[in-house]
Scaffold this motif. Structure first.
Motif, PDB file in Angstrom:
ATOM      1  N   UNK A 221       0.848  -1.200   0.000  1.00 37.91           N
ATOM      2  CA  UNK A 221       0.000   0.000   0.000  1.00 37.91           C
ATOM      3  C   UNK A 221       0.879   1.244   0.000  1.00 37.91           C
ATOM      4  N   UNK A 222       0.371   2.368  -0.530  1.00 38.56           N
ATOM      5  CA  UNK A 222       1.149   3.605  -0.484  1.00 38.56           C
ATOM      6  C   UNK A 222       1.299   4.087   0.950  1.00 38.56           C
ATOM      7  N   UNK A 223       2.291   4.949   1.155  1.00 39.33           N
ATOM      8  CA  UNK A 223       2.593   5.409   2.520  1.00 39.33           C
ATOM      9  C   UNK A 223       1.391   6.081   3.170  1.00 39.33           C
ATOM     10  N   UNK A 224       0.544   6.740   2.371  1.00 42.78           N
ATOM     11  CA  UNK A 224      -0.574   7.492   2.943  1.00 42.78           C
ATOM     12  C   UNK A 224      -1.789   6.622   3.234  1.00 42.78           C
ATOM     13  N   UNK A 225      -1.775   5.391   2.789  1.00 42.53           N
ATOM     14  CA  UNK A 225      -2.950   4.535   2.940  1.00 42.53           C
ATOM     15  C   UNK A 225      -2.736   3.540   4.076  1.00 42.53           C
ATOM     16  N   UNK A 226      -3.793   3.177   4.752  1.00 43.04           N
ATOM     17  CA  UNK A 226      -3.651   2.178   5.815  1.00 43.04           C
ATOM     18  C   UNK A 226      -3.323   0.806   5.225  1.00 43.04           C
ATOM     19  N   UNK A 227      -2.568   0.048   5.974  1.00 43.68           N
ATOM     20  CA  UNK A 227      -2.256  -1.308   5.524  1.00 43.68           C
ATOM     21  C   UNK A 227      -3.520  -2.158   5.541  1.00 43.68           C
ATOM     22  N   UNK A 228      -3.719  -2.982   4.512  1.00 43.75           N
ATOM     23  CA  UNK A 228      -4.843  -3.914   4.557  1.00 43.75           C
ATOM     24  C   UNK A 228      -4.569  -4.978   5.617  1.00 43.75           C
ATOM     25  N   UNK A 229      -5.609  -5.580   6.098  1.00 43.61           N
ATOM     26  CA  UNK A 229      -5.410  -6.667   7.053  1.00 43.61           C
ATOM     27  C   UNK A 229      -4.675  -7.809   6.358  1.00 43.61           C
ATOM     28  N   UNK A 230      -3.938  -8.615   7.118  1.00 37.59           N
ATOM     29  CA  UNK A 230      -3.255  -9.756   6.475  1.00 37.59           C
ATOM     30  C   UNK A 230      -4.217 -10.649   5.705  1.00 37.59           C
ATOM     31  N   UNK A 231      -5.399 -10.856   6.254  1.00 36.58           N
ATOM     32  CA  UNK A 231      -6.385 -11.703   5.584  1.00 36.58           C
ATOM     33  C   UNK A 231      -6.822 -11.099   4.261  1.00 36.58           C
TER      34      UNK A 231
ATOM     35  N   UNK B 194      -5.137  -8.890   2.435  1.00 35.76           N
ATOM     36  CA  UNK B 194      -4.011  -8.889   1.496  1.00 35.76           C
ATOM     37  C   UNK B 194      -3.805 -10.274   0.898  1.00 35.76           C
ATOM     38  N   UNK B 195      -3.888 -11.309   1.727  1.00 35.08           N
ATOM     39  CA  UNK B 195      -3.714 -12.676   1.221  1.00 35.08           C
ATOM     40  C   UNK B 195      -4.802 -13.030   0.213  1.00 35.08           C
ATOM     41  N   UNK B 196      -6.027 -12.651   0.524  1.00 34.67           N
ATOM     42  CA  UNK B 196      -7.133 -12.946  -0.376  1.00 34.67           C
ATOM     43  C   UNK B 196      -6.960 -12.205  -1.703  1.00 34.67           C
ATOM     44  N   UNK B 197      -6.455 -10.988  -1.644  1.00 30.07           N
ATOM     45  CA  UNK B 197      -6.280 -10.201  -2.861  1.00 30.07           C
ATOM     46  C   UNK B 197      -5.207 -10.809  -3.760  1.00 30.07           C
ATOM     47  N   UNK B 198      -4.153 -11.354  -3.179  1.00 28.89           N
ATOM     48  CA  UNK B 198      -3.133 -12.017  -3.988  1.00 28.89           C
ATOM     49  C   UNK B 198      -3.763 -13.126  -4.833  1.00 28.89           C
ATOM     50  N   UNK B 199      -4.556 -13.964  -4.197  1.00 24.66           N
ATOM     51  CA  UNK B 199      -5.174 -15.075  -4.932  1.00 24.66           C
ATOM     52  C   UNK B 199      -6.205 -14.575  -5.943  1.00 24.66           C
TER      53      UNK B 199
ATOM     54  N   UNK C 265       6.395 -17.444   5.006  1.00 28.06           N
ATOM     55  CA  UNK C 265       6.375 -16.921   6.379  1.00 28.06           C
ATOM     56  C   UNK C 265       4.955 -16.542   6.796  1.00 28.06           C
ATOM     57  N   UNK C 266       4.006 -17.364   6.410  1.00 31.37           N
ATOM     58  CA  UNK C 266       2.628 -17.177   6.838  1.00 31.37           C
ATOM     59  C   UNK C 266       1.811 -16.199   6.028  1.00 31.37           C
ATOM     60  N   UNK C 267       2.392 -15.574   4.999  1.00 29.89           N
ATOM     61  CA  UNK C 267       1.677 -14.599   4.188  1.00 29.89           C
ATOM     62  C   UNK C 267       1.738 -14.989   2.713  1.00 29.89           C
ATOM     63  N   UNK C 268       0.692 -14.614   1.967  1.00 31.27           N
ATOM     64  CA  UNK C 268       0.636 -14.930   0.548  1.00 31.27           C
ATOM     65  C   UNK C 268       1.492 -13.947  -0.260  1.00 31.27           C
TER      66      UNK C 268
END
Length: 519
Positions: free
Chosen positions: A438-448, A450-455, A475-478
């Motif tokens: 995510x860009x510096x100005x945007x909040x990080x997505x939840x790990x869940x 972000x993982x779902x978006x990768x797939x 390491x536990x992340x997609x």
């Protein structure tokens, strides 16, 4: 008049007329009990098949989706198609239809933008070798009926061991793939160290190891309670200290450690276990070291790849899939043993009279391959690699493998230089994994999320036919995974795939400020 040219003209009615003219079977005639065709008919069908195959191999990729899901209607029809009692009206049209179904109904691992799994970019020589072997129904299990084919297999195995830098005397046989190679090697290990009953036999590997290894142990009767899948370290390698502690504990508990399986290129990230240290440990502990190099072992063909694979020559057995990084058709695997006599001890049988009667005139070095594995009737798989090495030469294969390593380094550098993307692992043996940020100005997505978006992005890419990329867990992340072993991969095309991944990520996350967003 040329039958193929005629069959290419007109509609279905013209095709039926040409089939009759060429002697091809058509519906309504008597049953062809000999299951043979006139020579001109064989030529007509063969030319049509080769036209289709050569069109695909010789530049048929432009505009071809890398992953064609095919028609749901086609699939539904094929699943319930009734048994054909009579000949088809037009065999040439049938061949054309098969070509269409294969083109439109499957993914294409030989496509330059197929970057998922470990792609299989086959060579035309491998295809020709398969056709020659099938056309002559070549026997390869028994030298009495397949002396020449057995000699070609022995030579090709020796060449492969030499290319990989394995110890002199290493030998083995061609099998269907890495799963069969692992099962064959592990059977030899079990019989050599703990016997066929395998009481208390215990095996060790990391949790990054291919699923074919625990499955092979299951087939061999090594229960789950004696299979140690050790958590990998931060570098995704088997932990040496943890391995030593577990082996010592199991011995105190009355078990019989016998096997360590090391990875020479994990499927997910291309990482390599510490082979020299594992070889020394196994020697000290009296354990069998098997290296699963199905994907990564061919890196040893290159000077750059030999360093990370140091110690490969100290293994008791190695599996390698020429249908991966040696560019052969699928179904071409190989198992190699430092002491190939172990194969005879594991698989050797007393020949029944109808076979033993022909076992005369044995020359030094000849092998009955039915004594080295579970197959008696075997495909002549070795001819594919033998023909390819003879036509192109070993240097061409070294250069092709080297190119894959270079392309991985290039795309990793590109990802690292591109705002909004980061390399997660690699490059390691032509595998790179990366994430979108995510860009510096945007909040990080939840790990869940972000993982779902990768797939989801991988699915979007596949459905639009642009490329095949898969997500892997690191390491536990997609993360997105690229495997670039195809020697026809182009730098600009590969970078365009990465750019498209970033665009799809942006579209999925709905953040217009992210890299690649439309302006």
């Amino acid at each position: 008049m040329d039958t193929i040219s005629e069959c290419g003209r007109g509609g279905a009615q013209d095709g039926r007329r040409d089939s009759r003219r060429s002697g091809l079977p058509t519906g309504g005639g008597p049953a062809n009990t000999s299951l043979t065709l006139p020579a001109e008919s064989v030529t007509a069908l063969g030319r049509r098949v080769w036209d289709i195959v050569s069109g695909h191999l010789g530049g048929g990729h432009p505009g071809l989706p890398v992953a064609s899901p095919g028609s749901a209607a086609d699939a539904a029809r094929l699943r319930v198609e009734p048994l054909p009692e009579a000949p088809v009206d037009d065999p040439l049209a049938l061949v054309d239809e098969v070509g269409r179904l294969l083109r439109e109904g499957n993914a294409h691992p030989d496509h330059p933008d197929f970057l998922a799994f470990v792609p299989a970019p086959g060579t035309v020589t491998g295809v020709l070798g398969s056709a020659l072997a099938a056309g002559f129904a070549v026997p390869t299990g028994w030298r009495f009926t397949g002396r020449v084919s057995s000699a070609i297999e022995s030579a090709t195995v020796r060449w492969l061991a030499e290319l990989l830098g394995l110890a002199p005397g290493t030998s083995g046989l061609f099998v269907s793939g890495g799963s069969a190679a692992n099962l064959t090697a592990l059977t030899a290990a079990r019989d050599a160290l703990v016997g066929t009953e395998a009481r208390g036999a215990t095996a060790y590997f990391s949790d990054q190891t291919h699923v074919s290894v625990p499955r092979a142990l299951h087939v061999l009767g090594i229960g789950e309670e004696r299979v140690r899948a050790l958590p990998a370290d931060v570098h995704r390698r088997i932990p040496l200290d943890g391995l030593a502690r577990q082996v010592a504990q199991d011995r105190r508990d009355g078990l019989r450690p016998f096997l360590v399986v090391a990875n020479a290129g994990t499927t997910a990230t291309g990482d390599i276990d510490p082979l020299p240290e594992l070889a020394a440990f196994c020697r000290d502990e009296g354990l069998w070291l098997h290296v699963d190099g199905a994907f990564g072992a061919p890196a040893a063909l290159t000077e750059r790849g030999r360093g990370p694979l140091e110690g490969l020559d100290q293994a008791d057995s190695v599996s390698v899939d020429p249908h991966k990084w040696l560019f052969q058709p699928a179904g071409t695997g190989c198992v190699l043993l430092r002491d190939p006599a172990r194969l005879t001890r594991a698989f050797g049988i007393g020949l029944p009279g109808y076979l033993d009667a022909g076992a005369t005139g044995h020359d030094e070095g000849e092998v009955d391959y039915l004594q080295w594995g579970v197959e008696q009737t075997r495909e002549f798989r070795a001819l594919r690699l033998w023909l390819s090495l003879k036509v192109f030469g070993a240097d061409a294969f070294r250069a092709a493998v080297e190119r894959g390593l270079t392309m991985a380094e290039d795309i990793a550098a590109y990802i690292g230089s591109r705002p909004g993307l980061e390399v997660v692992t690699g490059p390691s043996l032509a595998v790179v994994t990366f994430r979108a940020l995510p860009p510096a100005a945007a909040p990080d997505p939840s790990p869940e999320d972000a993982d779902r978006t990768v797939d989801e992005v991988c699915r979007d890419l596949r459905e639009e036919g642009r490329a095949m990329v898969v997500g892997v867990t690191v390491a536990g992340r997609r993360a997105f995974r690229l495997c670039v072993i195809n020697p026809r991969v182009q730098r600009d095309g590969l970078r365009a795939v990465v750019d498209r991944v970033a665009e799809l990520w942006t579209a999925r996350t709905g953040c217009p400020d992210r890299p690649g967003a439309a302006r």
